[in-house]
Design a protein around this motif. Structure first.
Motif, PDB file in Angstrom:
ATOM      1  N   GLU A   1       0.842  -1.195   0.000  1.00 20.87           N
ATOM      2  CA  GLU A   1       0.000   0.000   0.000  1.00 20.87           C
ATOM      3  C   GLU A   1       0.880   1.249   0.000  1.00 20.87           C
ATOM      4  N   ALA A   2       0.763   2.042  -1.086  1.00 21.00           N
ATOM      5  CA  ALA A   2       1.600   3.231  -1.231  1.00 21.00           C
ATOM      6  C   ALA A   2       1.370   4.237  -0.112  1.00 21.00           C
ATOM      7  N   MET A   3       0.129   4.357   0.347  1.00 24.52           N
ATOM      8  CA  MET A   3      -0.176   5.308   1.411  1.00 24.52           C
ATOM      9  C   MET A   3       0.526   4.902   2.710  1.00 24.52           C
ATOM     10  N   ILE A   4       0.551   3.607   2.988  1.00 17.51           N
ATOM     11  CA  ILE A   4       1.243   3.122   4.187  1.00 17.51           C
ATOM     12  C   ILE A   4       2.735   3.406   4.084  1.00 17.51           C
ATOM     13  N   ARG A   5       3.299   3.138   2.918  1.00 12.12           N
ATOM     14  CA  ARG A   5       4.731   3.413   2.728  1.00 12.12           C
ATOM     15  C   ARG A   5       5.030   4.891   2.950  1.00 12.12           C
ATOM     16  N   ALA A   6       4.166   5.753   2.442  1.00 14.03           N
ATOM     17  CA  ALA A   6       4.380   7.191   2.594  1.00 14.03           C
ATOM     18  C   ALA A   6       4.344   7.585   4.069  1.00 14.03           C
ATOM     19  N   GLY A   7       3.401   7.007   4.816  1.00 16.70           N
ATOM     20  CA  GLY A   7       3.305   7.325   6.228  1.00 16.70           C
ATOM     21  C   GLY A   7       4.511   6.857   7.011  1.00 16.70           C
ATOM     22  N   VAL A   8       4.932   5.621   6.738  1.00 15.24           N
ATOM     23  CA  VAL A   8       6.103   5.073   7.432  1.00 15.24           C
ATOM     24  C   VAL A   8       7.351   5.867   7.067  1.00 15.24           C
ATOM     25  N   ARG A   9       7.471   6.223   5.782  1.00 16.13           N
ATOM     26  CA  ARG A   9       8.626   7.006   5.333  1.00 16.13           C
ATOM     27  C   ARG A   9       8.684   8.349   6.061  1.00 16.13           C
ATOM     28  N   ALA A  10       7.532   8.967   6.252  1.00 19.01           N
ATOM     29  CA  ALA A  10       7.482  10.258   6.947  1.00 19.01           C
ATOM     30  C   ALA A  10       7.930  10.121   8.396  1.00 19.01           C
ATOM     31  N   ILE A  11       7.513   9.037   9.046  1.00 21.77           N
ATOM     32  CA  ILE A  11       7.931   8.810  10.429  1.00 21.77           C
ATOM     33  C   ILE A  11       9.446   8.624  10.501  1.00 21.77           C
ATOM     34  N   LEU A  12       9.977   7.811   9.601  1.00 23.40           N
ATOM     35  CA  LEU A  12      11.413   7.543   9.603  1.00 23.40           C
ATOM     36  C   LEU A  12      12.216   8.804   9.288  1.00 23.40           C
ATOM     37  N   ALA A  13      11.647   9.678   8.454  1.00 24.61           N
ATOM     38  CA  ALA A  13      12.343  10.909   8.064  1.00 24.61           C
ATOM     39  C   ALA A  13      12.516  11.867   9.241  1.00 24.61           C
ATOM     40  N   SER A  14      11.760  11.647  10.318  1.00 23.60           N
ATOM     41  CA  SER A  14      11.885  12.512  11.495  1.00 23.60           C
ATOM     42  C   SER A  14      13.175  12.247  12.263  1.00 23.60           C
ATOM     43  N   ASP A  15      13.841  11.143  11.942  1.00 23.83           N
ATOM     44  CA  ASP A  15      15.110  10.801  12.578  1.00 23.83           C
ATOM     45  C   ASP A  15      16.217  10.931  11.533  1.00 23.83           C
ATOM     46  N   PRO A  16      17.105  11.899  11.685  1.00 22.95           N
ATOM     47  CA  PRO A  16      18.143  12.139  10.661  1.00 22.95           C
ATOM     48  C   PRO A  16      19.143  11.004  10.509  1.00 22.95           C
ATOM     49  N   SER A  17      19.146  10.058  11.440  1.00 19.09           N
ATOM     50  CA  SER A  17      20.093   8.942  11.343  1.00 19.09           C
ATOM     51  C   SER A  17      19.525   7.777  10.546  1.00 19.09           C
ATOM     52  N   LEU A  18      18.282   7.912  10.065  1.00 25.11           N
ATOM     53  CA  LEU A  18      17.632   6.862   9.289  1.00 25.11           C
ATOM     54  C   LEU A  18      17.453   7.306   7.845  1.00 25.11           C
ATOM     55  N   GLU A  19      17.672   6.396   6.917  1.00 20.88           N
ATOM     56  CA  GLU A  19      17.514   6.705   5.487  1.00 20.88           C
ATOM     57  C   GLU A  19      16.838   5.539   4.767  1.00 20.88           C
ATOM     58  N   VAL A  20      15.720   5.807   4.108  1.00 17.94           N
ATOM     59  CA  VAL A  20      15.064   4.801   3.276  1.00 17.94           C
ATOM     60  C   VAL A  20      15.770   4.780   1.926  1.00 17.94           C
ATOM     61  N   VAL A  21      16.455   3.686   1.623  1.00 22.83           N
ATOM     62  CA  VAL A  21      17.249   3.614   0.391  1.00 22.83           C
ATOM     63  C   VAL A  21      16.502   2.908  -0.733  1.00 22.83           C
ATOM     64  N   ALA A  22      15.412   2.195  -0.404  1.00 23.40           N
ATOM     65  CA  ALA A  22      14.653   1.491  -1.433  1.00 23.40           C
ATOM     66  C   ALA A  22      13.257   1.183  -0.905  1.00 23.40           C
ATOM     67  N   GLU A  23      12.289   1.122  -1.843  1.00 22.98           N
ATOM     68  CA  GLU A  23      10.920   0.782  -1.487  1.00 22.98           C
ATOM     69  C   GLU A  23      10.400  -0.288  -2.432  1.00 22.98           C
ATOM     70  N   ALA A  24       9.607  -1.197  -1.876  1.00 15.80           N
ATOM     71  CA  ALA A  24       9.057  -2.294  -2.678  1.00 15.80           C
ATOM     72  C   ALA A  24       7.566  -2.420  -2.407  1.00 15.80           C
ATOM     73  N   GLY A  25       6.848  -2.876  -3.429  1.00 15.02           N
ATOM     74  CA  GLY A  25       5.415  -3.063  -3.305  1.00 15.02           C
ATOM     75  C   GLY A  25       5.009  -4.512  -3.121  1.00 15.02           C
ATOM     76  N   ASP A  26       5.986  -5.426  -3.154  1.00 14.70           N
ATOM     77  CA  ASP A  26       5.705  -6.837  -2.901  1.00 14.70           C
ATOM     78  C   ASP A  26       6.970  -7.508  -2.382  1.00 14.70           C
ATOM     79  N   GLY A  27       6.809  -8.701  -1.872  1.00 17.82           N
ATOM     80  CA  GLY A  27       7.921  -9.392  -1.244  1.00 17.82           C
ATOM     81  C   GLY A  27       9.040  -9.773  -2.185  1.00 17.82           C
ATOM     82  N   ARG A  28       8.686 -10.176  -3.406  1.00 14.26           N
ATOM     83  CA  ARG A  28       9.707 -10.563  -4.370  1.00 14.26           C
ATOM     84  C   ARG A  28      10.583  -9.378  -4.738  1.00 14.26           C
ATOM     85  N   GLN A  29       9.944  -8.234  -4.965  1.00 16.05           N
ATOM     86  CA  GLN A  29      10.702  -7.015  -5.277  1.00 16.05           C
ATOM     87  C   GLN A  29      11.585  -6.625  -4.091  1.00 16.05           C
TER      88      GLN A  29
END
Length: 216
Positions: free
Chosen positions: A10-38
């Motif tokens: 779910e893209a909306m869930i990813r966006a929300g989680v990404r926003a939470i993680l972005a609040s911590d400068p020591s965390l970086e989302v380097v890749a996003e996937a929409g399914d387990g295989r990806q």
């Protein structure tokens, strides 16, 4: 910097989680996937420190992806993030080697704390999940305790000391400071402990430590 792979269909869930993680400068989302295989493919390419996986995803679910990551990217710690808190999901996630289990309904601070914990070599269960695990351990505690004590007899005294600290939720760095040894030595101890106990990860080792009475 802790590098994170985020996988949720779910893209909306990813966006929300990404926003939470972005609040911590020591965390970086380097890749996003929409399914387990990806997610598995991206983990091979990016080698993230932590893979944050939803349990229910198409093509390959989070549990299957976690098992695959253990094989192809063993240095990537896995945290399961889900709306489902049923005991069978928890048990399966721990069995396939997940180091953390968080509920989407939990406090956003738990997410950040969990990422830091598993990236540091520790395990992390949200308070709700931890209560479920402890409740399960409470049933048949005497028999489980006897079996656990038999298992830790395979360990040296020093290894039992390390296991107790693992059971207390300490990271490798925290154990090193507590025992006044270098972190590399702690990693070697933990690896030997997992092998001697025949378990896959720190969570399972911590459960044995609890059952054997090494931690309260």
């Amino acid at each position: 910097m802790i590098r994170i792979l985020l996988a949720d269909d779910e893209a909306m869930i990813r966006a929300g989680v990404r926003a939470i993680l972005a609040s911590d400068p020591s965390l970086e989302v380097v890749a996003e996937a929409g399914d387990g295989r990806q997610a598995v493919d991206l983990a091979i390419g990016h080698r993230p420190d932590v893979a944050l996986l939803d349990i229910r995803m198409p093509r390959l679910d989070g549990l299957g992806a976690a098992a695959e990551l253990r094989r192809v990217a063993p240095d990537t710690a896995v945290v399961m993030l889900t709306t489902f808190g049923e005991d069978d999901y928890i048990a399966k996630a721990l069995d396939v080697g997940a180091s953390g289990f968080l509920l989407k309904s939990g406090d956003p601070r738990e997410l950040i704390a969990g990422i830091h914990a598993v990236a540091g070599g520790a395990a992390y269960l949200s308070p709700t999940v931890a209560q479920r695990v402890i409740a399960q351990l409470s049933g048949g505690r005497m028999a489980k305790g006897a079996r656990a004590r038999d298992r830790i007899e395979r360990l040296t005294e020093r290894e039992r000391e390390v296991l107790g600290l693992v059971g207390a939720g300490m990271s490798n760095a925290e154990i090193a400071r507590e025992m006044h040894i270098v972190e590399g030595t702690v990693k070697a101890y933990v690896s030997a402990i997992l092998t001697r106990l025949g378990v896959r990860n720190r969570v399972q080792a911590a459960i044995i430590a609890y059952e054997a009475g090494l931690v309260a």
